[in-house]
Design a protein around this motif. Structure first.
Motif, mmCIF file in Angstrom:
data_model
loop_
_atom_site.group_PDB
_atom_site.id
_atom_site.type_symbol
_atom_site.label_atom_id
_atom_site.label_comp_id
_atom_site.label_asym_id
_atom_site.label_seq_id
_atom_site.Cartn_x
_atom_site.Cartn_y
_atom_site.Cartn_z
ATOM 1 N N ARG A 90 0.843 -1.201 0.000
ATOM 2 C CA ARG A 90 0.000 0.000 0.000
ATOM 3 C C ARG A 90 0.873 1.244 0.000
ATOM 4 N NH1 ARG A 90 -4.962 0.341 4.279
ATOM 5 N NH2 ARG A 90 -5.626 2.494 3.912
ATOM 6 N N GLN A 91 0.623 2.138 -0.946
ATOM 7 C CA GLN A 91 1.423 3.342 -1.067
ATOM 8 C C GLN A 91 0.981 4.391 -0.056
ATOM 9 O OE1 GLN A 91 0.920 4.488 -5.153
ATOM 10 N NE2 GLN A 91 2.198 2.814 -5.938
ATOM 11 N N GLU A 92 1.841 5.366 0.164
ATOM 12 C CA GLU A 92 1.540 6.423 1.124
ATOM 13 C C GLU A 92 0.345 7.251 0.648
ATOM 14 O OE1 GLU A 92 3.801 10.161 3.350
ATOM 15 O OE2 GLU A 92 4.880 8.865 1.920
ATOM 16 N N GLY A 93 -0.639 7.405 1.513
ATOM 17 C CA GLY A 93 -1.835 8.170 1.174
ATOM 18 C C GLY A 93 -2.868 7.395 0.379
ATOM 19 N N GLU A 94 -2.590 6.140 0.082
ATOM 20 C CA GLU A 94 -3.513 5.316 -0.702
ATOM 21 C C GLU A 94 -4.463 4.578 0.238
ATOM 22 O OE1 GLU A 94 -3.045 2.338 -4.527
ATOM 23 O OE2 GLU A 94 -1.773 1.977 -2.789
#
Length: 467
Positions: free
Chosen positions: A404-408
């Protein structure tokens, strides 16, 4: 009379004994022992190539016979009945309004300065929604994902050809011979293997469950699971091509895959060990579950616990935090899709924050239909259809791990993983929820279209106020 009956009975018993001895010897030497050591003699691949040649000959014979008798052949349309181009709502509305304005300009009266984008609402807008509704009725892209995929050629199974008619005696004899082979030889062989695999799994996992927790127990559990699943795979004459094995799921991760059939579990577990997630059942399935959990930390839920999202998330999170435990195997669609598309992934398994290992599974329907239409066939009926088909051929792709990417958020992460699986497996990426198989369309889907249309109107109004 007695002296004549006794020798006959002795001869019959001797022949039956020899037959059973040969039968189980062949099973042991050519199937069970290779499954234990993970070996293959190449018999299944040779069998697959032979079937392909037979199918090609049968298809050519049908086409030639149809031309001679001037019959129309049934042809599938994999792209759907209606040709659709991916365009946005705003673009389509502009096109409809532009066409309406052109008609006005060509008529006797014109309106100076009137352009398609200068009004808040056009009466012609309703035609877009009319067309969408009619297209959904004529060529529904959702409900057709819950029926078996049509084939372009006949594979000597009664399901495959929609308009099959008598073409020639040789073709009919070939089909009859296929019925005898599938039901007289393959089905008994496969049933024997299935019973053997399940029995060994229950017996050995129960035995291993008596051992104390440790490396030895984990090692034996993994070996037993692999061997038993490989025997079960051979009970379906499954021919599986695994790709990119360097990306196989690792401990402490979550393996997510598209879902076509209950045998997806066997297909993946015959190449690696996983911790299963599911609801506790009764009967034979319950016996298998109880024996498996004694040897390996699978995650089973009571019926009352399944709807408790927080409890489910907590148990999954606790499992992945322990890097010594096997990766969890989850099918986020929540239902079986007919292997032509991937539908919406439930976000629950993507909220945990663990590394996700995507896996794409694509079956070849020419040899047998793997899709389980649960609204049409029960589990026993479905398994009998599977075991009486020619074979189960599929490809499995292990994709690179994704995080999971940052802010996703979990929804966007799930959609990103789903898109990767669809792209690799050559499947259609759909946003629809697989739960529509048994439920009505949620109001949120309708509200999304209404919000999208209102945003276009509000945007037009803002543009006018600025000018």
């Amino acid at each position: 009379m007695g002296p004549f009956v006794s020798p006959f009975n002795n001869l019959l018993c001797m022949l039956l004994g020899i037959s059973f001895t040969v039968w189980f010897t062949l099973l042991l030497v050519f199937i069970i022992v290779p499954a234990i050591f993970g070996l293959s003699f190449g018999i299944r691949k040779l069998y697959m190539k032979t079937l392909l040649k037979v199918f090609e000959w049968a298809t050519l014979r049908i086409e030639r016979g149809a031309k001679e008798k001037k019959h129309l052949l049934y042809k599938t349309n994999s792209n759907g009945i209606i040709a659709k181009e991916p365009t946005s709502l705003e673009e389509e509305l502009k096109e409809i309004r532009r066409n309406g304005c052109n008609r006005e300009l060509n008529g006797p009266t014109t309106t100076i300065g009137h352009t398609p984008s200068s009004s808040e609402y056009e009466m012609s807008d309703i035609f877009y929604f009319f067309r969408q509704g009619i297209e959904s009725i004529v060529d529904d892209e959702v409900t057709k994902r819950f029926t078996a995929e049509e084939l372009e050629s006949w594979n000597l199974l009664t399901r495959s050809n929609y308009n099959f008619q008598h073409i020639s005696t040789r073709l009919t004899v070939l089909w009859g011979l296929g019925v005898v082979i599938r039901y007289g030889f393959l089905l008994p062989l496969r049933l024997t293997l299935a019973v053997t695999g399940v029995s060994l799994l229950v017996f050995f996992t129960t035995l291993i469950g008596l051992l104390p927790n440790g490396r030895l127990k984990c090692f034996l559990s993994e070996k037993v699971h692999l061997i038993c699943y490989r025997i079960c795979v051979r009970a379906l004459t499954a021919i599986i091509m695994y790709h990119h094995s360097e990306n196989k799921p690792k401990n402490g991760g979550i393996c997510v895959a598209n879902h076509t059939s209950p045998i997806d579990v066997i297909i993946l577990a015959s190449d690696g060990c996983y911790a299963m997630v599911g609801q506790i059942h009764r009967g034979l399935m319950g016996i298998i579950q109880r024996s498996m959990v004694k040897a390996c930390p699978h995650i089973w839920f009571e019926r009352s616990e399944v709807k408790d999202r927080h409890l489910v998330a907590k148990r999954l999170s606790d499992h992945v935090k322990d890097k010594t435990k096997l990766p969890i195997l989850i099918f986020p669609e929540g239902t079986c899709i007919n292997n032509t598309s991937v539908m919406m992934f439930k976000k629950g398994s993507f909220e945990i924050g663990s590394t996700v290992y995507p896996v794409a599974i694509k079956y070849d329907p020419r040899f047998g239909e793997a899709f389980w239409n649960s609204s049409k066939f029960g589990m026993v009926n479905y398994l009998l259809r599977m075991m009486s088909s020619w074979a189960i051929v599929c490809s499995v792709w292990y994709l690179p791990p994704m995080s999971r990417q940052e802010g996703e958020d979990a929804v966007h992460f799930a959609n990103r993983v789903k898109a990767a699986i669809a792209r690799q497996g050559g499947l259609v990426d759909l946003l629809w929820d697989g739960g529509l198989k048994r439920e009505k369309v949620k109001d949120t889907f309708k509200e999304e279209q209404q919000k999208l249309y209102s945003k276009i109107l509000v945007g037009v109004q803002e543009d006018r106020s600025r000018s």
